[in-house]
Design an enzyme around this catalytic site. Structure first.
Site, PDB file in Angstrom:
ATOM      1  N   SER A  63       6.510  -2.834  -1.725  1.00 34.77           N
ATOM      2  CA  SER A  63       5.459  -3.442  -2.531  1.00 34.77           C
ATOM      3  C   SER A  63       5.748  -4.933  -2.622  1.00 34.77           C
ATOM      4  O   SER A  63       6.785  -5.343  -3.138  1.00 34.77           O
ATOM      5  CB  SER A  63       5.474  -2.793  -3.919  1.00 34.77           C
ATOM      6  OG  SER A  63       4.562  -3.435  -4.776  1.00 34.77           O
ATOM      7  N   LYS A 107       0.107  -6.979  -3.553  1.00 36.67           N
ATOM      8  CA  LYS A 107      -0.476  -7.125  -4.884  1.00 36.67           C
ATOM      9  C   LYS A 107      -1.633  -8.116  -4.774  1.00 36.67           C
ATOM     10  O   LYS A 107      -1.514  -9.137  -4.073  1.00 36.67           O
ATOM     11  CB  LYS A 107       0.587  -7.648  -5.853  1.00 36.67           C
ATOM     12  CG  LYS A 107       1.683  -6.634  -6.148  1.00 36.67           C
ATOM     13  CD  LYS A 107       1.164  -5.493  -6.995  1.00 36.67           C
ATOM     14  CE  LYS A 107       2.308  -4.581  -7.450  1.00 36.67           C
ATOM     15  NZ  LYS A 107       1.812  -3.491  -8.297  1.00 36.67           N
ATOM     16  N   GLU A 123      -5.543   0.357  -4.725  1.00 32.02           N
ATOM     17  CA  GLU A 123      -4.926   0.948  -5.920  1.00 32.02           C
ATOM     18  C   GLU A 123      -5.402   0.260  -7.200  1.00 32.02           C
ATOM     19  O   GLU A 123      -5.378  -0.972  -7.301  1.00 32.02           O
ATOM     20  CB  GLU A 123      -3.399   0.818  -5.777  1.00 32.02           C
ATOM     21  CG  GLU A 123      -2.589   1.504  -6.856  1.00 32.02           C
ATOM     22  CD  GLU A 123      -1.081   1.385  -6.585  1.00 32.02           C
ATOM     23  OE1 GLU A 123      -0.680   1.019  -5.462  1.00 32.02           O
ATOM     24  OE2 GLU A 123      -0.307   1.649  -7.522  1.00 32.02           O
ATOM     25  N   ASP A 176      -3.347   4.669 -10.265  1.00 30.14           N
ATOM     26  CA  ASP A 176      -1.969   4.601 -10.751  1.00 30.14           C
ATOM     27  C   ASP A 176      -2.048   4.673 -12.280  1.00 30.14           C
ATOM     28  O   ASP A 176      -1.975   5.768 -12.871  1.00 30.14           O
ATOM     29  CB  ASP A 176      -1.334   3.286 -10.234  1.00 30.14           C
ATOM     30  CG  ASP A 176       0.053   2.986 -10.786  1.00 30.14           C
ATOM     31  OD1 ASP A 176       0.537   3.738 -11.647  1.00 30.14           O
ATOM     32  OD2 ASP A 176       0.675   1.984 -10.373  1.00 30.14           O
ATOM     33  N   LYS A 226       3.851   8.624 -10.636  1.00 34.94           N
ATOM     34  CA  LYS A 226       5.089   8.054 -11.195  1.00 34.94           C
ATOM     35  C   LYS A 226       5.482   8.983 -12.336  1.00 34.94           C
ATOM     36  O   LYS A 226       4.710   9.134 -13.295  1.00 34.94           O
ATOM     37  CB  LYS A 226       4.847   6.661 -11.767  1.00 34.94           C
ATOM     38  CG  LYS A 226       4.532   5.585 -10.746  1.00 34.94           C
ATOM     39  CD  LYS A 226       4.270   4.239 -11.414  1.00 34.94           C
ATOM     40  CE  LYS A 226       3.930   3.190 -10.363  1.00 34.94           C
ATOM     41  NZ  LYS A 226       3.458   1.931 -10.973  1.00 34.94           N
ATOM     42  N   GLY A 273       6.510   3.267  -7.742  1.00 33.27           N
ATOM     43  CA  GLY A 273       7.801   2.793  -8.247  1.00 33.27           C
ATOM     44  C   GLY A 273       7.608   1.835  -9.392  1.00 33.27           C
ATOM     45  O   GLY A 273       6.511   1.298  -9.595  1.00 33.27           O
TER      46      GLY A 273
HETATM   47  O1  OSB Z   1       1.734  -0.992 -10.027  1.00 33.99           O
HETATM   48  O2  OSB Z   1       2.910   0.017  -8.649  1.00 33.99           O
HETATM   49  C1  OSB Z   1       2.831  -0.779  -9.560  1.00 33.99           C
HETATM   50  C2  OSB Z   1       6.222  -2.444 -10.213  1.00 33.99           C
HETATM   51  C3  OSB Z   1       6.200  -2.524 -11.585  1.00 33.99           C
HETATM   52  C4  OSB Z   1       5.108  -2.086 -12.263  1.00 33.99           C
HETATM   53  C5  OSB Z   1       4.003  -1.557 -11.575  1.00 33.99           C
HETATM   54  C6  OSB Z   1       4.022  -1.455 -10.193  1.00 33.99           C
HETATM   55  C7  OSB Z   1       5.152  -1.937  -9.498  1.00 33.99           C
HETATM   56  C8  OSB Z   1       5.243  -1.956  -8.047  1.00 33.99           C
HETATM   57  C9  OSB Z   1       6.644  -1.968  -7.449  1.00 33.99           C
HETATM   58  O3  OSB Z   1       4.298  -2.034  -7.300  1.00 33.99           O
HETATM   59  C10 OSB Z   1       7.024  -0.703  -6.800  1.00 33.99           C
HETATM   60  C11 OSB Z   1       8.510  -0.626  -6.527  1.00 33.99           C
HETATM   61  O4  OSB Z   1       9.263  -0.136  -7.409  1.00 33.99           O
HETATM   62  O5  OSB Z   1       8.928  -1.026  -5.452  1.00 33.99           O
HETATM   63 MG    MG Z   2       0.366   0.321  -9.006  1.00 30.37          MG
END
Ligand code: OSB
Ligand code: MG
Length: 366
Positions: free
Chosen positions: A135, A163, A213, A238, A262, A290
């Site tokens: 990510s 992102k 997402e 999510d 998650k 994650g």
């Molecule tokens: O939206 O998936 C998410 C990290 C912190 C909070 C929300 C998100 C994320 C990530 C990172 O996208 C995923 C990772 O742990 O590598």
């Molecule tokens: Mg997400």
């Protein structure tokens, strides 16, 4: 078994590189390590809530409050033989899924150690290694984004999530798609759009993305349903999927075509497995999200991601992508085929680096 004692460590760990999403930039990551003692065994869990309420309403501060004032008093000293017993003790506490999930993870670790079985086995996971991706946070310029993505590809990641936020969406994504026409690519807006502003995302539909997402608000299954009708690309939820019930409603409403699981967000691994099963029955692919977890949470993510309907690569990257030093002695590395091995030891299959825990602890309970 009697849950004799539960302790907490509030951790603050520096990230290898800052991570920016539509809700802000972080340089370090909060987490709460939960340690559970029973019958001479020790189980570990991680509460994934971050320092700020940007992703969801829970923070390391609210989780600390709920854990110390409500959850620990409700479960400490009680006899618990199963995950269902633990969930029954926490049932009257509304919300605060990440706080509950951390405690449930510690019990899974204990139950695994007691039974001499890995978490993967307890959950019904089958794959010895799981497909993973990375990510990638928002960068200051599209050029920097291109370099960051190139560096991850050199390391062997074969799926990239970008992102996005208003003003930093189609343009950035198009540059990456043009540079890497075959790359498995997806985007994550973390709720930054409304039904009105999401029209700006329509050109993404031509960029061959695996999924889009969480474009809209957490509490907005209905508008995701309306938006999905505008896109061929599957929307993936999510933040909106906080329980099995929400997953069922999202599927019934056709609010998404894919679900991110998650365990923290849905109140625990058992709820995560239930959502996995429901999605499998409904032909909805799932993947493991994650939260920049430590080695504790990463071990847990790998175990659940080894269930059969986790058919898309997870946001589970190698330890070195997140931390120079982790709180587990074990570190996770990326295999040449963009997979990570699932731990096979009892429980979570990881051990604690106590010196690192001490170094990153900012408060303790009791
Ligand atoms: O939206 O998936 C998410 C990290 C912190 C909070 C929300 C998100 C994320 C990530 C990172 O996208 C995923 C990772 O742990 O590598
Ligand atoms: Mg997400």
């Amino acid at each position: 078994m009697k849950l004799e004692k539960i302790t907490l460590h509030h951790l603050r760990m520096p990230l290898v590189a800052h991570f920016e999403t539509s809700f802000g930039r972080v340089f370090d990551r909060d987490g709460i390590l939960i340690t559970m003692y029973a019958e001479g065994l020790v189980g570990y869990g991680e509460c994934a809530a971050d320092r700020d309420p940007g992703y969801g309403y829970e923070t390391s501060g609210t989780a600390w409050h709920i854990l110390t004032e409500f959850i620990i008093p409700a479960v400490q000293g009680k006899n618990v033989e199963s995950i269902a017993d633990l969930r029954a003790l926490m049932k009257s506490i509304k919300g605060h899924e990440m706080a509950k999930a951390g405690v449930e993870m510690a019990l899974w670790d204990l139950l695994g150690k007691k039974a001499g079985k890995s978490l993967q086995t307890l959950l019904g996971g089958t794959k010895p290694k799981v497909d993973v991706g990375v990510s990638v946070g928002l960068q200051d310029t599209p050029d920097e984004l291109l370099h960051v993505v190139e560096d991850y590809l050199k390391l062997g990641y074969r799926r990239v999530k970008l992102k996005i936020k208003p003003g930093r969406d189609v343009g950035d994504v198009r540059i990456i798609r043009e540079a890497f026409p075959e790359l498995k690519l997806q985007v994550d807006a973390n709720s930054a759009y409304t039904l009105e502003t999401a029209d700006a995302l329509l050109p993404l539909d031509e960029l061959n993305l695996l999924l889009i997402e969480q474009p809209l608000a957490q509490d907005d299954l209905w508008d995701h349903h309306k938006l999905q009708k505008e896109f061929k690309t599957p929307l993936c939820l999510d933040e909106s999927i906080i329980s099995l019930r929400h997953a069922r409603q999202a599927i019934e409403m056709k609010s998404c075509g894919i679900v991110n699981i998650k365990a923290g967000r849905v109140g625990g691994l058992s709820e995560g497995v239930a959502i996995h099963d429901l999605c499998a029955e409904n032909n909805i692919p799932v993947w493991c999200g994650g939260m920049l977890e430590t080695g504790i949470g990463r071990a847990s993510n790998l175990a659940i991601a080894s269930l059969p309907n986790f058919t898309l690569p997870g946001d589970i990257s190698a330890t070195e992508r997140y931390y120079h030093e982790d709180i587990t002695n074990e570190t996770f590395t990326l295999n040449a085929d963009s997979t990570i091995d699932v731990p096979t030891g009892v429980g979570l299959g990881v051990t604690l680096n106590k010196a690192a825990v001490k170094k990153y602890t900012i408060r303790q309970y009791p």
